[in-house]
Design a protein around this motif. Structure first.
Motif, PDB file in Angstrom:
ATOM      1  N   MET A 144      11.560 -16.531  -2.209  1.00 47.69           N
ATOM      2  CA  MET A 144      10.138 -16.165  -2.199  1.00 47.69           C
ATOM      3  C   MET A 144       9.386 -16.632  -0.966  1.00 47.69           C
ATOM      4  SD  MET A 144       8.628 -18.792  -5.030  1.00 47.69           S
ATOM      5  CE  MET A 144       9.390 -20.331  -5.479  1.00 47.69           C
ATOM      6  N   ILE A 176       5.721 -10.524  -0.965  1.00 46.70           N
ATOM      7  CA  ILE A 176       5.448 -11.085  -2.287  1.00 46.70           C
ATOM      8  C   ILE A 176       3.954 -11.349  -2.425  1.00 46.70           C
ATOM      9  CG2 ILE A 176       5.760 -13.147  -3.726  1.00 46.70           C
ATOM     10  CD1 ILE A 176       8.658 -13.123  -3.080  1.00 46.70           C
ATOM     11  N   LEU A 177       3.400 -10.800  -3.497  1.00 39.37           N
ATOM     12  CA  LEU A 177       1.973 -10.955  -3.773  1.00 39.37           C
ATOM     13  C   LEU A 177       1.594 -12.440  -3.764  1.00 39.37           C
ATOM     14  CD1 LEU A 177      -0.706  -9.656  -4.959  1.00 39.37           C
ATOM     15  CD2 LEU A 177       0.258 -10.183  -7.203  1.00 39.37           C
ATOM     16  N   ASP A 178       0.556 -12.785  -2.987  1.00 45.24           N
ATOM     17  CA  ASP A 178       0.080 -14.165  -2.937  1.00 45.24           C
ATOM     18  C   ASP A 178      -1.344 -14.205  -3.492  1.00 45.24           C
ATOM     19  OD1 ASP A 178      -0.614 -16.761  -2.396  1.00 45.24           O
ATOM     20  OD2 ASP A 178      -0.759 -16.488  -0.230  1.00 45.24           O
ATOM     21  N   PRO A 179      -1.452 -14.345  -4.824  1.00 41.15           N
ATOM     22  CA  PRO A 179      -2.791 -14.275  -5.427  1.00 41.15           C
ATOM     23  C   PRO A 179      -3.708 -15.403  -4.957  1.00 41.15           C
ATOM     24  CG  PRO A 179      -1.128 -14.883  -7.077  1.00 41.15           C
ATOM     25  CD  PRO A 179      -0.391 -14.526  -5.826  1.00 41.15           C
TER      26      PRO A 179
END
Lengths: 89, 226
Positions: A66, A11-14
């Motif tokens: 998530m 999951i993208l972790d900005p």
């Protein structure tokens, strides 16, 4: 008891990415990736079974959709050391 | 007799007043429910409105999902009570496991506050039955953690079963997977979406009246069932 929670790798972790980019601006090389998570320190009676600790982590402290998490049972001293930011310096 | 729709207020809820107003505009009676209530006062449907319940502590919606009022809401939803979660309400319904997936930080890290166009992809749910399938509606989006995520199997299942109810007509501004703006439960009675239909019910205070359709849909269904 210590529970570390991190966003799942897929999951993208900005936020982590923003931290990684800031490291580049500090002139730090060699940091490929940063994931930002949460660190919980809980004071728990010794009698509380492992399964109960896992339930706390997996149903409340982390969202399995998530996040991934690690539960560690530690002594008071270890928990305190882990709890005080200065001890990591 | 008009249908009674409960609107929940948690500490930190912002949009309960607008949600109640939308219920009234649609011809229903809005019933205020408090986060500590354990009695739903016999309401025919429930709206979980937007805001920052419990200050977004732990994760957005995580504490509210375990609040006293949500116990009876989850139980009633499993028996078919129509429930609509908007924005933080959507996050709460995901945390309560009434809806699949999760909402995480926007891809661009910015809080997004603007009107968006949504395509209504499923017009058979309790909250969209009065809207034509494929219709586009314009409603405000205002969230910092609105990016819908779910694992590949869940996403495939949602797509196969037609449970993506709302999709951003333009690429999702928050990076939501498959441009998902809203989903529903397998029985189509629990719906959640990030944008705010309750802010689009009157041209005086919003972009138009496109959002009213969700509220008239559920009221029409409740009245027909009565």
């Amino acid at each position: 008891m210590i529970v570390d929670v991190l966003p799942k790798a897929e999951i993208l972790d900005p936020q982590g990415q923003a931290v990684a980019r800031a490291m580049g601006r500090l002139g730090v090389a060699g940091v490929a990736d940063v994931r930002q998570g949460k660190h919980f320190v809980l004071e728990v009676d010794d009698e509380v079974p492992d399964a109960e600790l896992e339930r706390i982590a997996g149903t409340l402290l982390a969202n399995p959709v998530m996040e991934e998490w690690v539960v560690r049972r530690v002594s008071d001293a270890e928990a305190t050391a882990a709890d005080v930011p200065g001890t990591h310096a | 007799m008009s249908a009674r729709v409960g609107v929940i207020t948690f500490p930190g809820t912002l949009d309960d007043v607008d949600a109640a107003r939308a219920v009234r505009y649609a011809g229903g009676e809005a019933v205020s429910l408090w986060h500590r209530d354990t009695d739903l006062q016999g309401v025919d449907a429930v709206v979980v409105p937007g805001g920052f319940s419990y200050g977004d502590y732990l994760r957005a919606g995580a504490i509210a999902a375990r609040s006293p009022v949500m116990g009876p809401v989850v139980e009633a939803a499993h028996r078919g009570l129509p429930v609509l979660g908007i924005c933080n309400g959507f996050q709460i319904l995901c945390e309560a496991e009434l809806l699949p997936g999760a909402l995480v930080r926007n891809a661009g890290l910015r809080f997004i506050c603007r009107e968006v166009r949504l395509r209504v992809e499923n017009s058979t749910t309790a909250w969209t039955s009065g809207i034509a399938a494929g219709a586009e509606i314009t409603v405000p989006l205002k969230s910092g953690e609105g990016r819908f995520v779910a694992d590949d199997d869940t996403l495939a299942r949602l797509e196969d079963e037609g449970r993506v109810v709302f999709r951003y007509a333009d690429p999702a501004p928050n990076g939501a997977l498959h441009d998902v703006a809203g989903v529903c439960s397998d029985d189509g009675r629990v719906v959640g979406l990030m944008p705010h239909p309750e802010h689009a019910i009157d041209p005086l205070t919003g972009p138009g009246t496109d959002g009213l359709g969700l509220f008239t849909s559920v009221l029409a269904r409740l009245t027909a069932a009565a």
